[in-house]
Design an enzyme around this catalytic site. Structure first.
Site, PDB file in Angstrom:
ATOM      1  N   HIS A 261       0.823  -1.195   0.000  1.00 57.04           N
ATOM      2  CA  HIS A 261       0.000   0.000   0.000  1.00 57.04           C
ATOM      3  C   HIS A 261       0.863   1.254   0.000  1.00 57.04           C
ATOM      4  CE1 HIS A 261      -3.928  -2.019   1.595  1.00 57.04           C
ATOM      5  NE2 HIS A 261      -3.449  -2.593   0.507  1.00 57.04           N
ATOM      6  N   GLU A 263       0.865   3.988   1.964  1.00 56.99           N
ATOM      7  CA  GLU A 263       1.409   4.365   3.269  1.00 56.99           C
ATOM      8  C   GLU A 263       2.565   3.435   3.657  1.00 56.99           C
ATOM      9  OE1 GLU A 263      -3.147   4.917   3.439  1.00 56.99           O
ATOM     10  OE2 GLU A 263      -1.694   3.532   2.570  1.00 56.99           O
ATOM     11  N   CYS A 292      -1.581  -0.773   7.506  1.00 57.29           N
ATOM     12  CA  CYS A 292      -0.861   0.500   7.376  1.00 57.29           C
ATOM     13  C   CYS A 292      -1.059   1.354   8.622  1.00 57.29           C
ATOM     14  CB  CYS A 292      -1.328   1.256   6.135  1.00 57.29           C
ATOM     15  SG  CYS A 292      -0.791   0.505   4.573  1.00 57.29           S
TER      16      CYS A 292
END
Length: 331
Positions: A261, A263, A292
């Site tokens: 992801h 992040e 995250c």
């Protein structure tokens, strides 16, 4: 920003443009499109030919043809002064080109304007006041939607500047107007960093959703990340992630997803380069997932700003709040 300059012949439009150009505005003119076409055809320039060719170009490509051509040249990091706006459709195109736009109408009495035109001695200018009145009658308005519509342009002007006195008085009037009216809005920090995050998202190779995160400390970007497959592996859009490429429904087959992801990538990029995230703010185009979220908390990030809600993000937002992380959704 863009300052559009309009007015009748000899009113002083050029002086206003020159004033702005001397103060780092880039000067452009819609008439330059017509002049280029005249040169291509090997025709000498005259006001009559300029009017006729302008109408021809508008009939061929619509009343906004000249402005549409000019807008393609505009850059977002420059201020512009644009002369020879003669149709309300041109005004609308410039108002919606993505930059702040002000239209200024420069005005002066016809007798004053005629004397100025005689003094400058430009080819094609009328020789008598009656000729000027006749010429301007054609420019003021017409049943032909592609003809010049100066009266309509005057009606939609944002500001008016009078120029019936000396050049020095006009320059003083311009300076007063500039100081009073040329303020402009800068984006706030949330808008600034979120807009950068949206650009970062364009680098994502995920076939399902493009997401990005930007990490800042003291309003300085220290790390960015976008979603995609891990470093050195086949990109998602090249078939690297089986879940994404099979277009799995949201919330299903998460154990098959190989994409990191946004992040997660922003945080691990900082770690990879030995950059501390203690006290940082993370801007993300989506609210974080649970994994995250845990990384955000443990990395020392103290603030999360997000644009859109992640479909499975309710628990994440609750956990961030419990951890004392400042949390807000940007408009």
């Amino acid at each position: 920003m863009i300052i559009g300059v309009a007015g009748r012949n000899g009113a002083g439009k050029g002086e206003l443009v020159h004033f702005l150009e001397a103060r780092s505005f880039t000067a452009l003119s819609l008439s330059d499109v017509i002049r280029q076409e005249l040169a291509t055809r090997g025709l000498p320039e005259s006001r009559e030919r300029m009017i006729e060719l302008g109408q021809e170009l508008r009939r061929r490509s619509g009343p906004g043809a000249l402005a549409q051509h000019l807008v393609k040249q505009l850059l977002p990091d420059r201020n512009y002064a644009i002369d020879s706006i003669r149709h309300p459709v041109e005004v609308e195109i410039l108002r919606h080109c993505g930059q702040t736009f002000h239209l200024v109408w420069v005005d002066a009495k016809i007798e004053t304007r005629f004397e100025r035109m005689r003094a400058r001695g430009r080819s094609g200018d009328p020789n008598t006041l009656a000729e000027l009145e006749s010429l301007e009658g054609r420019e003021r308005g017409s049943d032909d939607p592609n003809a010049q519509q100066l009266d309509a342009v005057e009606q939609v002007a944002d500001f008016r500047i009078s120029n019936d006195a000396t050049l020095q008085a006009f320059q003083a009037e311009i300076e007063t107007w500039v100081r009073a009216n040329l303020g402009f809005a800068r984006p706030g920090w949330d808008d600034y960093f979120m807009s950068i995050a949206r650009v970062v998202a364009s680098r994502s190779n995920c076939v399902k959703r493009k997401v990005a995160a930007v990490v800042t400390v003291d309003r300085r970007i220290i790390s960015t990340g976008y979603n995609g497959t891990p470093r050195g592996t086949r990109n998602c859009n090249e078939g690297g992630c089986p879940r994404c490429n099979s277009l799995a429904e949201g919330g299903t087959r998460l154990d098959e997803c190989l994409c990191s992801h946004a992040e997660e990538n922003a945080i691990t990029q900082a770690a990879y380069h030995g950059v501390s995230l203690k006290g940082a703010t993370i801007y993300s185009t989506f609210s974080p997932c649970l994994q995250c979220t845990k990384m955000i908390i443990n990395s020392g990030i103290v603030e999360v700003v997000y644009q859109s809600d992640y479909p499975l993000g309710k628990v994440s937002l609750e956990l961030l709040t419990d951890a004392g992380i400042r949390l807000r959704q940007a408009g």
